[in-house]
Design an enzyme around this catalytic site. Structure first.
Site, PDB file in Angstrom:
ATOM      1  N   GLU A 110       0.852  -1.185   0.000  1.00 47.64           N
ATOM      2  CA  GLU A 110       0.000   0.000   0.000  1.00 47.64           C
ATOM      3  C   GLU A 110       0.890   1.239   0.000  1.00 47.64           C
ATOM      4  O   GLU A 110       1.971   1.239   0.588  1.00 47.64           O
ATOM      5  CB  GLU A 110      -0.917   0.025   1.243  1.00 47.64           C
TER       6      GLU A 110
ATOM      7  N   HIS B 120      -4.429   6.697   0.319  1.00 52.44           N
ATOM      8  CA  HIS B 120      -3.687   5.437   0.333  1.00 52.44           C
ATOM      9  C   HIS B 120      -4.260   4.511  -0.729  1.00 52.44           C
ATOM     10  O   HIS B 120      -5.331   4.770  -1.279  1.00 52.44           O
ATOM     11  CB  HIS B 120      -3.641   4.795   1.728  1.00 52.44           C
TER      12      HIS B 120
ATOM     13  N   HIS C 114      -5.101   0.470  -2.229  1.00 51.23           N
ATOM     14  CA  HIS C 114      -5.376  -0.945  -1.970  1.00 51.23           C
ATOM     15  C   HIS C 114      -4.912  -1.689  -3.221  1.00 51.23           C
ATOM     16  O   HIS C 114      -5.653  -1.757  -4.200  1.00 51.23           O
ATOM     17  CB  HIS C 114      -6.878  -1.172  -1.764  1.00 51.23           C
TER      18      HIS C 114
ATOM     19  N   ASP D 132      -9.202   0.957   8.238  1.00 46.84           N
ATOM     20  CA  ASP D 132      -9.333   2.333   7.750  1.00 46.84           C
ATOM     21  C   ASP D 132     -10.405   3.078   8.541  1.00 46.84           C
ATOM     22  O   ASP D 132     -10.196   4.220   8.949  1.00 46.84           O
ATOM     23  CB  ASP D 132      -9.722   2.351   6.264  1.00 46.84           C
TER      24      ASP D 132
HETATM   25 ZN   LIG Z   1      -7.210   0.908   3.345  1.00 46.27          ZN
END
Ligand SMILES: [Zn+2]
Length: 135
Positions: free
Chosen positions: A26, A84, A86, A97
């Site tokens: 990530e 961010h 995935h 999250d």
């Molecule tokens: Zn996430």
């Protein structure tokens, strides 16, 4: 709470490139800008390191967070969002999250390496999708 987030096509490309570069892990970044009514306007991106080096989690170190907030203050900008990626799942907030969204009430922008979609959310009482405007 914000219902739209705006950034340029160029900024969007930079975020996607950052996500691709950090694969299989990530990636993460802090979005600086200004809040105007219900719109978060991104003016600068501060790219951060995912110290977890994980494909399913990310953590920005405290040192880097402190530095990021100091830079924002110097530039007289606000932290309006957290980005961010995935790499292998959809662009929806994970349970982890959601937990961090509670303590960081900004717009959360998530890029899915699986669907190549970029989505944004806020957590008020529940998760709400935020419209992304690019120019
Ligand atoms: Zn996430």
């Amino acid at each position: 709470m914000q219902d739209t987030i705006s950034f340029s096509e160029n900024q969007k490309r930079q975020l996607l490139e950052h996500a691709e570069k950090e694969k299989p892990n990530e990636s993460c970044a802090i979005l600086y800008g200004k809040i105007k009514e219900s719109n978060a306007i991104v003016t600068e991106i501060y790219f951060t390191k995912n110290i977890d080096e994980s494909p399913v989690n990310f953590t920005i170190s405290n040192e880097e967070l402190i530095k990021a907030y100091k830079i924002a203050e110097d530039k007289q900008l606000d932290v309006v969002g957290i980005f961010h990626s995935h790499p292998d799942s959809m662009a929806i907030p994970s349970n982890t999250d959601k937990k961090f969204m509670e303590s960081n009430p900004v717009v959360w922008v998530i890029y899915s390496g699986a669907s190549k979609e970029l989505k944004a959310y806020t957590l008020d009482e529940s998760i709400k999708e935020v419209v992304i405007q690019t120019s």
